[in-house]
Design an enzyme around this catalytic site. Structure first.
Site, PDB file in Angstrom:
ATOM      1  N   THR A 110      -0.901   7.539  -0.829  1.00 21.27           N
ATOM      2  CA  THR A 110      -2.406   7.153  -1.429  1.00 21.27           C
ATOM      3  C   THR A 110      -3.258   6.280  -1.101  1.00 21.27           C
ATOM      4  OG1 THR A 110      -1.515   5.840  -3.071  1.00 21.27           O
ATOM      5  CG2 THR A 110      -1.268   7.957  -3.583  1.00 21.27           C
ATOM      6  N   ARG A 121       0.801  -1.206   0.167  1.00 20.68           N
ATOM      7  CA  ARG A 121       0.046  -0.175   0.123  1.00 20.68           C
ATOM      8  C   ARG A 121       0.766   1.233  -0.052  1.00 20.68           C
ATOM      9  NH1 ARG A 121      -4.750   0.638   4.156  1.00 20.68           N
ATOM     10  NH2 ARG A 121      -2.990   1.082   5.630  1.00 20.68           N
ATOM     11  N   ASP A 176       3.964  -6.574  10.059  1.00 14.77           N
ATOM     12  CA  ASP A 176       5.274  -5.732  10.982  1.00 14.77           C
ATOM     13  C   ASP A 176       4.951  -6.956  12.259  1.00 14.77           C
ATOM     14  OD1 ASP A 176       6.222  -3.978   9.261  1.00 14.77           O
ATOM     15  OD2 ASP A 176       5.209  -2.205  10.285  1.00 14.77           O
ATOM     16  N   ASP A 213      -0.400  -3.017  12.329  1.00 15.15           N
ATOM     17  CA  ASP A 213       0.277  -3.761  10.895  1.00 15.15           C
ATOM     18  C   ASP A 213       0.364  -5.150  10.975  1.00 15.15           C
ATOM     19  OD1 ASP A 213       2.241  -4.335   8.860  1.00 15.15           O
ATOM     20  OD2 ASP A 213       2.109  -2.110   8.213  1.00 15.15           O
TER      21      ASP A 213
HETATM   22  C1  PRP Z   1      -1.544  -4.499   4.479  1.00 14.47           C
HETATM   23  C2  PRP Z   1      -2.455  -5.814   4.787  1.00 14.47           C
HETATM   24  C3  PRP Z   1      -2.953  -5.938   3.621  1.00 14.47           C
HETATM   25  C4  PRP Z   1      -3.099  -4.317   3.032  1.00 14.47           C
HETATM   26  C5  PRP Z   1      -4.757  -4.009   3.480  1.00 14.47           C
HETATM   27  O1  PRP Z   1      -0.413  -4.781   3.775  1.00 14.47           O
HETATM   28  O2  PRP Z   1      -1.397  -7.026   4.903  1.00 14.47           O
HETATM   29  O3  PRP Z   1      -2.500  -6.310   2.271  1.00 14.47           O
HETATM   30  O4  PRP Z   1      -2.321  -3.590   3.973  1.00 14.47           O
HETATM   31  O5  PRP Z   1      -4.878  -2.601   3.155  1.00 14.47           O
HETATM   32  P1  PRP Z   1      -5.961  -2.349   1.939  1.00 14.47           P
HETATM   33  O6  PRP Z   1      -7.022  -2.824   2.415  1.00 14.47           O
HETATM   34  O7  PRP Z   1      -6.430  -0.649   2.443  1.00 14.47           O
HETATM   35  O8  PRP Z   1      -5.347  -2.394   0.643  1.00 14.47           O
HETATM   36  P2  PRP Z   1       0.763  -3.846   3.460  1.00 14.47           P
HETATM   37  O9  PRP Z   1       0.824  -2.861   2.230  1.00 14.47           O
HETATM   38  O10 PRP Z   1       1.223  -3.075   4.721  1.00 14.47           O
HETATM   39  O11 PRP Z   1       2.074  -4.707   3.025  1.00 14.47           O
HETATM   40  P3  PRP Z   1       2.722  -5.948   3.999  1.00 14.47           P
HETATM   41  O12 PRP Z   1       1.904  -6.998   4.167  1.00 14.47           O
HETATM   42  O13 PRP Z   1       3.944  -6.099   3.175  1.00 14.47           O
HETATM   43  O14 PRP Z   1       3.043  -5.205   5.425  1.00 14.47           O
HETATM   44  N1  URA Z   2      -2.959  -3.054   6.926  1.00 14.80           N
HETATM   45  C1  URA Z   2      -2.571  -3.744   8.242  1.00 14.80           C
HETATM   46  O1  URA Z   2      -1.850  -4.233   8.397  1.00 14.80           O
HETATM   47  N2  URA Z   2      -3.332  -2.954   9.206  1.00 14.80           N
HETATM   48  C2  URA Z   2      -4.367  -2.058   8.888  1.00 14.80           C
HETATM   49  O2  URA Z   2      -4.957  -1.809  10.219  1.00 14.80           O
HETATM   50  C3  URA Z   2      -4.337  -1.588   7.931  1.00 14.80           C
HETATM   51  C4  URA Z   2      -3.899  -2.277   6.642  1.00 14.80           C
END
Ligand code: PRP
Ligand code: URA
Length: 208
Positions: free
Chosen positions: A107, A103, A202, A199
């Site tokens: 944006t 993400r 993380d 997150d």
């Molecule tokens: C997080 C989560 C989803 C996304 C959800 O991933 O694991 O994939 O955000 O958000 P959305 O519904 O608004 O798209 P992130 O982009 O943080 O990547 P990561 O899994 O590598 O931490």
């Molecule tokens: N991605 C995450 O990991 N946590 C949230 O709350 C939203 C997006």
């Protein structure tokens, strides 16, 4: 809002533990693994069965076995990886594809960086997995990618959803059933689910 909330007591108990800020990565991963296996039990309820003759030590009988439907599991990188093993423990023959999206922090829109899917996409039933359905952008984009590659039957399984994310997936993909353990209250200004669990990536991998 079209969503199936899997409210089994074991899942709800483990979800509460996973939300806790004091839960570290090791326990977080273990809980996510267990919850994923329990959720897999629910989402595979409609798998077709066929009758086969089995010989027990006592007699022959007509027994039910899985009809051999081809399944595919698609974790959204990174956090979706935390749900793979739990599902594979129940359906070990499933093939695993990977879609990499992150993400954009400004944006909040998903940016695709990786896609590797199993063969015979059109013949498989897919389950897209990601613990977090926040704006819904990442899940909707992953389903777009699967459909672009020919997939026709897709379910989405997450752990915690925001109403906004469920509605976006419902709107863009009305054919996709959404399963979650909880629909939380709202998204904050940074796109985090409230109360959520922070997150997910993380917390699984101990990064920040
Ligand atoms: C997080 C989560 C989803 C996304 C959800 O991933 O694991 O994939 O955000 O958000 P959305 O519904 O608004 O798209 P992130 O982009 O943080 O990547 P990561 O899994 O590598 O931490
Ligand atoms: N991605 C995450 O990991 N946590 C949230 O709350 C939203 C997006």
């Amino acid at each position: 809002m079209q969503v199936k909330i899997i409210d089994h007591p074991l899942i709800q108990h483990k979800l509460s533990l996973i939300r806790d800020i004091k839960t570290g990565p090791k326990e977080f991963r273990e809980l996510l693994d267990e919850i994923s296996m329990l959720m897999a039990y629910e989402i595979t309820r409609d798998l077709p069965l066929e009758t086969t003759e089995i010989e027990t030590p006592v007699a022959k009988c007509q027994c039910k076995m899985l009809a051999g439907k081809k399944l595919g599991v698609v974790p959204i990188l990174r956090a979706g990886l935390g749900m793979v093993n739990g599902i594979l423990r129940l359906i070990p023959a499933a093939k695993v594809g990977h879609v990499g999206l992150y993400r954009d922090p400004k944006t909040l829109l998903p940016v695709e960086y990786y896609c590797k899917l199993p063969p015979d996409v059109a013949e498989r039933d897919f389950v897209v997995i990601d613990p977090m359905l926040a704006t819904g952008g990442s899940s909707a984009a992953t389903i777009d990618i699967l459909k672009r590659e020919g997939a026709r039957h897709i379910k989405l399984m997450c752990l915690v959803a925001a109403p906004e994310g469920v509605l976006l997936v419902n709107k863009q993909h009305p054919d996709v059933e959404v399963y979650t353990a909880a629909v939380d209250e709202y998204l904050n200004d940074h796109g985090y689910i409230v109360p959520g669990l922070g997150d997910a990536g993380d917390r699984i991998f101990g990064t920040k």
